[in-house]
Design a protein around this motif. Sequence first.
Motif, PDB file in Angstrom:
ATOM      1  N   ALA A 113      26.406 -21.633 -13.206  1.00 49.06           N
ATOM      2  CA  ALA A 113      25.300 -21.658 -14.172  1.00 49.06           C
ATOM      3  C   ALA A 113      25.820 -21.548 -15.597  1.00 49.06           C
ATOM      4  CB  ALA A 113      24.323 -20.523 -13.876  1.00 49.06           C
ATOM      5  N   THR A 114      26.828 -20.718 -15.818  1.00 50.43           N
ATOM      6  CA  THR A 114      27.418 -20.586 -17.150  1.00 50.43           C
ATOM      7  C   THR A 114      27.974 -21.917 -17.624  1.00 50.43           C
ATOM      8  OG1 THR A 114      28.005 -18.278 -16.747  1.00 50.43           O
ATOM      9  CG2 THR A 114      29.183 -19.407 -18.504  1.00 50.43           C
ATOM     10  N   VAL A 115      28.741 -22.555 -16.778  1.00 52.94           N
ATOM     11  CA  VAL A 115      29.338 -23.843 -17.144  1.00 52.94           C
ATOM     12  C   VAL A 115      28.245 -24.883 -17.375  1.00 52.94           C
ATOM     13  CG1 VAL A 115      30.790 -25.724 -16.278  1.00 52.94           C
ATOM     14  CG2 VAL A 115      31.525 -23.356 -15.995  1.00 52.94           C
ATOM     15  N   THR A 116      27.243 -24.900 -16.514  1.00 51.56           N
ATOM     16  CA  THR A 116      26.155 -25.876 -16.652  1.00 51.56           C
ATOM     17  C   THR A 116      25.419 -25.699 -17.968  1.00 51.56           C
ATOM     18  OG1 THR A 116      25.879 -25.939 -14.255  1.00 51.56           O
ATOM     19  CG2 THR A 116      24.040 -26.741 -15.585  1.00 51.56           C
ATOM     20  N   PHE A 117      25.038 -24.477 -18.288  1.00 53.92           N
ATOM     21  CA  PHE A 117      24.306 -24.249 -19.535  1.00 53.92           C
ATOM     22  C   PHE A 117      25.175 -24.519 -20.760  1.00 53.92           C
ATOM     23  CE2 PHE A 117      21.384 -21.547 -16.929  1.00 53.92           C
ATOM     24  CZ  PHE A 117      20.251 -22.317 -17.144  1.00 53.92           C
ATOM     25  N   ALA A 118      26.440 -24.177 -20.701  1.00 51.95           N
ATOM     26  CA  ALA A 118      27.333 -24.452 -21.831  1.00 51.95           C
ATOM     27  C   ALA A 118      27.490 -25.953 -22.040  1.00 51.95           C
ATOM     28  CB  ALA A 118      28.687 -23.797 -21.600  1.00 51.95           C
ATOM     29  N   VAL A 119      27.657 -26.704 -20.967  1.00 50.15           N
ATOM     30  CA  VAL A 119      27.783 -28.166 -21.085  1.00 50.15           C
ATOM     31  C   VAL A 119      26.479 -28.765 -21.602  1.00 50.15           C
ATOM     32  CG1 VAL A 119      28.028 -30.282 -19.726  1.00 50.15           C
ATOM     33  CG2 VAL A 119      29.639 -28.411 -19.413  1.00 50.15           C
ATOM     34  N   MET A 120      25.353 -28.277 -21.104  1.00 48.19           N
ATOM     35  CA  MET A 120      24.071 -28.785 -21.594  1.00 48.19           C
ATOM     36  C   MET A 120      23.905 -28.528 -23.093  1.00 48.19           C
ATOM     37  SD  MET A 120      21.556 -27.724 -18.434  1.00 48.19           S
ATOM     38  CE  MET A 120      20.055 -27.956 -19.350  1.00 48.19           C
ATOM     39  N   ALA A 121      24.304 -27.358 -23.547  1.00 48.09           N
ATOM     40  CA  ALA A 121      24.214 -27.048 -24.974  1.00 48.09           C
ATOM     41  C   ALA A 121      25.117 -27.966 -25.787  1.00 48.09           C
ATOM     42  CB  ALA A 121      24.579 -25.590 -25.220  1.00 48.09           C
ATOM     43  N   LEU A 122      26.322 -28.196 -25.301  1.00 54.13           N
ATOM     44  CA  LEU A 122      27.237 -29.093 -26.015  1.00 54.13           C
ATOM     45  C   LEU A 122      26.718 -30.524 -26.041  1.00 54.13           C
ATOM     46  CD1 LEU A 122      30.698 -27.781 -24.758  1.00 54.13           C
ATOM     47  CD2 LEU A 122      29.759 -27.615 -27.077  1.00 54.13           C
ATOM     48  N   VAL A 123      26.183 -30.986 -24.930  1.00 51.93           N
ATOM     49  CA  VAL A 123      25.649 -32.348 -24.884  1.00 51.93           C
ATOM     50  C   VAL A 123      24.485 -32.497 -25.844  1.00 51.93           C
ATOM     51  CG1 VAL A 123      24.374 -33.969 -23.411  1.00 51.93           C
ATOM     52  CG2 VAL A 123      26.459 -32.905 -22.570  1.00 51.93           C
ATOM     53  N   HIS A 124      23.577 -31.531 -25.845  1.00 48.66           N
ATOM     54  CA  HIS A 124      22.443 -31.619 -26.766  1.00 48.66           C
ATOM     55  C   HIS A 124      22.882 -31.514 -28.218  1.00 48.66           C
ATOM     56  CE1 HIS A 124      19.053 -31.989 -24.107  1.00 48.66           C
ATOM     57  NE2 HIS A 124      19.565 -31.049 -23.326  1.00 48.66           N
ATOM     58  N   ALA A 125      23.841 -30.671 -28.485  1.00 44.40           N
ATOM     59  CA  ALA A 125      24.330 -30.549 -29.862  1.00 44.40           C
ATOM     60  C   ALA A 125      24.997 -31.842 -30.329  1.00 44.40           C
ATOM     61  CB  ALA A 125      25.312 -29.391 -29.973  1.00 44.40           C
ATOM     62  N   ALA A 126      25.633 -32.546 -29.410  1.00 46.76           N
ATOM     63  CA  ALA A 126      26.348 -33.770 -29.779  1.00 46.76           C
ATOM     64  C   ALA A 126      25.458 -35.004 -29.793  1.00 46.76           C
ATOM     65  CB  ALA A 126      27.504 -33.999 -28.814  1.00 46.76           C
ATOM     66  N   THR A 127      24.408 -35.041 -28.987  1.00 43.87           N
ATOM     67  CA  THR A 127      23.651 -36.283 -28.835  1.00 43.87           C
ATOM     68  C   THR A 127      22.259 -36.275 -29.436  1.00 43.87           C
ATOM     69  OG1 THR A 127      22.813 -35.605 -26.660  1.00 43.87           O
ATOM     70  CG2 THR A 127      24.869 -36.870 -26.706  1.00 43.87           C
ATOM     71  N   THR A 128      21.644 -35.144 -29.594  1.00 45.46           N
ATOM     72  CA  THR A 128      20.286 -35.112 -30.122  1.00 45.46           C
ATOM     73  C   THR A 128      20.325 -35.334 -31.629  1.00 45.46           C
ATOM     74  OG1 THR A 128      19.665 -33.559 -28.407  1.00 45.46           O
ATOM     75  CG2 THR A 128      18.174 -33.756 -30.273  1.00 45.46           C
TER      76      THR A 128
END
Length: 156
Positions: free
Chosen positions: A123-138
């Motif tokens: 869950a930690t890795v998933t949420f961290a990756v989701m945050a990075l993806v949103h920060a980079a793509t949104t």
Amino acid sequence: MDSWAVVVGLGLLAAAIGVVAFVRYRQRETATLQHDVALARDLRDLAGTDEVRRASVDEFELAIYQRLFYVSVVGPRIRSAAWAVLGAALSMTAALAASAGDGVLYTVAQIGALVVAAVFTLATVTFAVMALVHAATTPRVSFVESYATEGASTDS
């Protein structure tokens, strides 16, 4: 009780306090942003037709919208990752504590704690990756281009 147990206990306490403080700080940031949105609405009503005041309110709203991206999209995922890190640390500590004993009950508790630790780590890795993806793509709200074209049209 061994000295390592005291150190681990103090470390877990410090980690728990740190995560709670971090999450609380981020929640206060959200509350502040909601207050600023209400303030901008009131300021826009007070500005009326005065162009200078309306421009000031526009600048204030721009700053709010830029912060809104982080608070609404990236912030919750980072908070979730922080909670998951704490859950992983606590469950790994439980697994280590259960490994000190002998018997079927200790073995079952250790395996259960390891499974829980694996879930929290995932869950930690998933949420961290989701945050990075949103920060980079949104896309972020930015009016830099409109200001540049507005300034170019008034200069000529």
